[in-house]
Write a protein that holds these residues in place. Structure first.
Motif, PDB file in Angstrom:
ATOM      1  N   VAL A 187       1.053  -1.451  -0.665  1.00 43.10           N
ATOM      2  CA  VAL A 187       0.211  -0.250   0.235  1.00 43.10           C
ATOM      3  C   VAL A 187       1.183   1.556   0.251  1.00 43.10           C
ATOM      4  CG1 VAL A 187      -0.678  -0.021   2.306  1.00 43.10           C
ATOM      5  CG2 VAL A 187      -1.949   0.608   1.368  1.00 43.10           C
ATOM      6  N   VAL A 188       2.343   1.388   0.686  1.00 40.24           N
ATOM      7  CA  VAL A 188       2.634   2.285   0.620  1.00 40.24           C
ATOM      8  C   VAL A 188       3.972   2.460  -0.711  1.00 40.24           C
ATOM      9  CG1 VAL A 188       5.138   3.199   1.459  1.00 40.24           C
ATOM     10  CG2 VAL A 188       3.291   2.025   3.034  1.00 40.24           C
ATOM     11  N   ASP A 189       3.663   1.573  -1.221  1.00 44.95           N
ATOM     12  CA  ASP A 189       4.476   1.682  -2.760  1.00 44.95           C
ATOM     13  C   ASP A 189       3.743   2.663  -3.791  1.00 44.95           C
ATOM     14  OD1 ASP A 189       6.323   0.513  -0.965  1.00 44.95           O
ATOM     15  OD2 ASP A 189       7.259  -0.282  -2.658  1.00 44.95           O
ATOM     16  N   ILE A 190       2.270   1.767  -3.292  1.00 48.06           N
ATOM     17  CA  ILE A 190       1.418   2.049  -4.349  1.00 48.06           C
ATOM     18  C   ILE A 190       0.535   3.814  -4.107  1.00 48.06           C
ATOM     19  CG2 ILE A 190      -0.962   1.688  -5.089  1.00 48.06           C
ATOM     20  CD1 ILE A 190      -0.464  -0.988  -3.807  1.00 48.06           C
ATOM     21  N   ALA A 191       0.538   3.921  -2.871  1.00 46.66           N
ATOM     22  CA  ALA A 191       0.424   5.603  -2.787  1.00 46.66           C
ATOM     23  C   ALA A 191       1.278   6.670  -3.336  1.00 46.66           C
ATOM     24  CB  ALA A 191       0.062   5.319  -0.705  1.00 46.66           C
ATOM     25  N   PHE A 192       2.358   6.580  -3.179  1.00 47.86           N
ATOM     26  CA  PHE A 192       3.435   7.643  -3.183  1.00 47.86           C
ATOM     27  C   PHE A 192       3.957   7.082  -4.903  1.00 47.86           C
ATOM     28  CE2 PHE A 192       4.678   7.093   1.581  1.00 47.86           C
ATOM     29  CZ  PHE A 192       4.996   8.443   1.794  1.00 47.86           C
ATOM     30  N   ASP A 193       3.495   6.109  -5.267  1.00 47.36           N
ATOM     31  CA  ASP A 193       3.663   5.937  -6.784  1.00 47.36           C
ATOM     32  C   ASP A 193       2.400   6.442  -7.858  1.00 47.36           C
ATOM     33  OD1 ASP A 193       5.367   4.672  -9.223  1.00 47.36           O
ATOM     34  OD2 ASP A 193       3.076   4.644  -9.509  1.00 47.36           O
ATOM     35  N   ALA A 194       1.311   6.380  -6.881  1.00 49.71           N
ATOM     36  CA  ALA A 194       0.374   7.106  -7.909  1.00 49.71           C
ATOM     37  C   ALA A 194       0.032   8.704  -7.655  1.00 49.71           C
ATOM     38  CB  ALA A 194      -1.368   6.731  -7.417  1.00 49.71           C
ATOM     39  N   ALA A 195       0.893   9.114  -6.228  1.00 48.81           N
ATOM     40  CA  ALA A 195       0.813  11.037  -5.898  1.00 48.81           C
ATOM     41  C   ALA A 195       2.335  11.116  -6.468  1.00 48.81           C
ATOM     42  CB  ALA A 195       1.102  10.903  -4.331  1.00 48.81           C
ATOM     43  N   HIS A 196       3.216  10.310  -6.995  1.00 47.25           N
ATOM     44  CA  HIS A 196       4.387  11.166  -7.770  1.00 47.25           C
ATOM     45  C   HIS A 196       3.854  11.421  -8.953  1.00 47.25           C
ATOM     46  CE1 HIS A 196       8.420  12.007  -8.770  1.00 47.25           C
ATOM     47  NE2 HIS A 196       8.045  11.251  -9.248  1.00 47.25           N
ATOM     48  N   ARG A 197       3.342  10.214  -9.469  1.00 49.83           N
ATOM     49  CA  ARG A 197       2.233  10.567 -10.940  1.00 49.83           C
ATOM     50  C   ARG A 197       1.386  11.715 -11.266  1.00 49.83           C
ATOM     51  NH1 ARG A 197       3.338   5.561 -14.599  1.00 49.83           N
ATOM     52  NH2 ARG A 197       4.602   3.860 -12.881  1.00 49.83           N
ATOM     53  N   ALA A 198       0.316  12.087 -10.078  1.00 48.28           N
ATOM     54  CA  ALA A 198      -0.661  13.380 -10.011  1.00 48.28           C
ATOM     55  C   ALA A 198       0.469  14.101  -9.665  1.00 48.28           C
ATOM     56  CB  ALA A 198      -1.751  13.099  -9.675  1.00 48.28           C
ATOM     57  N   ALA A 199       1.365  14.379  -8.485  1.00 48.32           N
ATOM     58  CA  ALA A 199       1.666  15.905  -8.890  1.00 48.32           C
ATOM     59  C   ALA A 199       3.254  15.449  -9.076  1.00 48.32           C
ATOM     60  CB  ALA A 199       1.427  16.037  -7.504  1.00 48.32           C
ATOM     61  N   PRO A 200       4.270  15.295 -10.147  1.00 50.32           N
ATOM     62  CA  PRO A 200       5.385  15.191 -10.430  1.00 50.32           C
ATOM     63  C   PRO A 200       6.290  15.871  -9.565  1.00 50.32           C
ATOM     64  CG  PRO A 200       4.625  15.789 -12.277  1.00 50.32           C
ATOM     65  CD  PRO A 200       3.121  15.406 -10.846  1.00 50.32           C
ATOM     66  N   ASP A 201       5.912  17.120  -9.186  1.00 51.31           N
ATOM     67  CA  ASP A 201       6.873  18.154  -8.144  1.00 51.31           C
ATOM     68  C   ASP A 201       6.509  18.293  -7.212  1.00 51.31           C
ATOM     69  OD1 ASP A 201       8.115  18.901 -11.056  1.00 51.31           O
ATOM     70  OD2 ASP A 201       5.669  20.379 -11.542  1.00 51.31           O
ATOM     71  N   ALA A 202       5.333  17.485  -6.321  1.00 52.57           N
ATOM     72  CA  ALA A 202       5.293  18.016  -5.210  1.00 52.57           C
ATOM     73  C   ALA A 202       6.998  16.999  -4.164  1.00 52.57           C
ATOM     74  CB  ALA A 202       3.905  17.780  -4.695  1.00 52.57           C
ATOM     75  N   LYS A 203       6.556  17.535  -3.536  1.00 47.98           N
ATOM     76  CA  LYS A 203       7.603  17.243  -2.391  1.00 47.98           C
ATOM     77  C   LYS A 203       6.597  15.797  -1.553  1.00 47.98           C
ATOM     78  CE  LYS A 203      10.652  17.656   1.495  1.00 47.98           C
ATOM     79  NZ  LYS A 203      11.455  17.782   2.349  1.00 47.98           N
ATOM     80  N   LEU A 204       6.987  14.808  -1.338  1.00 46.35           N
ATOM     81  CA  LEU A 204       6.460  13.932  -0.976  1.00 46.35           C
ATOM     82  C   LEU A 204       6.398  12.895   0.617  1.00 46.35           C
ATOM     83  CD1 LEU A 204       4.852  11.477  -4.580  1.00 46.35           C
ATOM     84  CD2 LEU A 204       3.860  13.456  -2.969  1.00 46.35           C
TER      85      LEU A 204
END
Length: 236
Positions: A187-204
């Motif tokens: 769930v961690v990898d999936i959530a961070f990957d999805a966030a990075h794809r949707a907001a590529p310039d945001a700090k996560l």
């Protein structure tokens, strides 16, 4: 108007009574003299801000302090899943949009909290006790939600708390939710990957609440182990 100390002013931010509605109050002049907290923070290379309830934005005293002291704000509850998708496929961005508009109007940075609160008590009602038919279904639901929300506020939200409180603080184990039951640690990898794809310039960020004080050893060790695993997995 009385001259307020900073402690009094910050207390006012916390204790300010909620006033219904979505309009923004009209601010007045600053309540005190001298450098602001955001200016003091900037001198050290930091940002100073606070969590905000949108209903407080109708209180001119509250708004005045936000404008004077803060250069970043984050929604108290407005950006959480139970607020944005309280019923499946019924999206309610209104309050989070009000917060985003206020930040933009006042030249403030906007931080996002949180794309997934991994705690069954704080998921929307339709998800509590839900059993996904497969890991694939769970991943699809999670990715679609994160993608919709993160992209909705990209690029304005410059920093997202992607996952909040993934671990049980008493045991250090993966907290059981419909998502973790179906996906496990992935769930961690999936959530961070999805966030990075949707907001590529945001700090996560992974967000949690343990401290260095006695009694937090199990929780702290589990979080540090989680972060180490994320780094090994090249999680964005």
């Amino acid at each position: 108007m009385p001259n307020l100390t900073r402690r009094h002013a910050l207390s006012l931010m916390t204790a300010s009574a909620a006033i219904a509605g979505t309009g923004f109050a009209h601010p007045t002049a600053p309540l005190f003299e001298g450098p602001s907290l955001k200016e003091l923070a900037a001198a050290k290379g930091l940002l100073f801000g606070t969590a905000v309830h949108t209903e407080h934005l109708n209180d001119w005293r509250y708004v005045n302090i936000l404008q004077a002291e803060c250069d970043v704000i984050v929604g108290e509850n407005e950006q959480k899943m139970y607020a944005i998708e309280p019923e499946k496929d019924q999206w309610q961005f209104g309050r989070a949009d009000d917060l985003a508009a206020f930040a933009q109007l006042n030249g403030m940075k906007l931080r996002g909290h949180t794309l997934l609160w991994n705690h069954n008590d704080y998921l929307p009602g339709w998800l509590k006790g839900y059993e996904f038919a497969s890991a694939s279904e769970a991943e699809t639901v999670l990715r679609e939600y994160i993608t919709k929300v993160a992209s909705h506020y990209s690029p304005q939200i410059y920093h997202w708390d992607v996952i909040n409180e993934r671990l049980d603080p008493k045991t250090g184990e993966l907290r059981a939710t419909p998502f973790t039951k179906a996906l496990g640690p992935a769930v961690v990898d999936i959530a961070f990957d999805a966030a990075h794809r949707a907001a590529p310039d945001a700090k996560l960020t992974y967000n949690d609440f343990m401290t260095w004080e006695e009694g937090n050893e199990v929780h702290r060790k589990a979080v540090l182990n989680l972060l180490e695993t994320m780094l090994k997995n090249d999680v964005p």
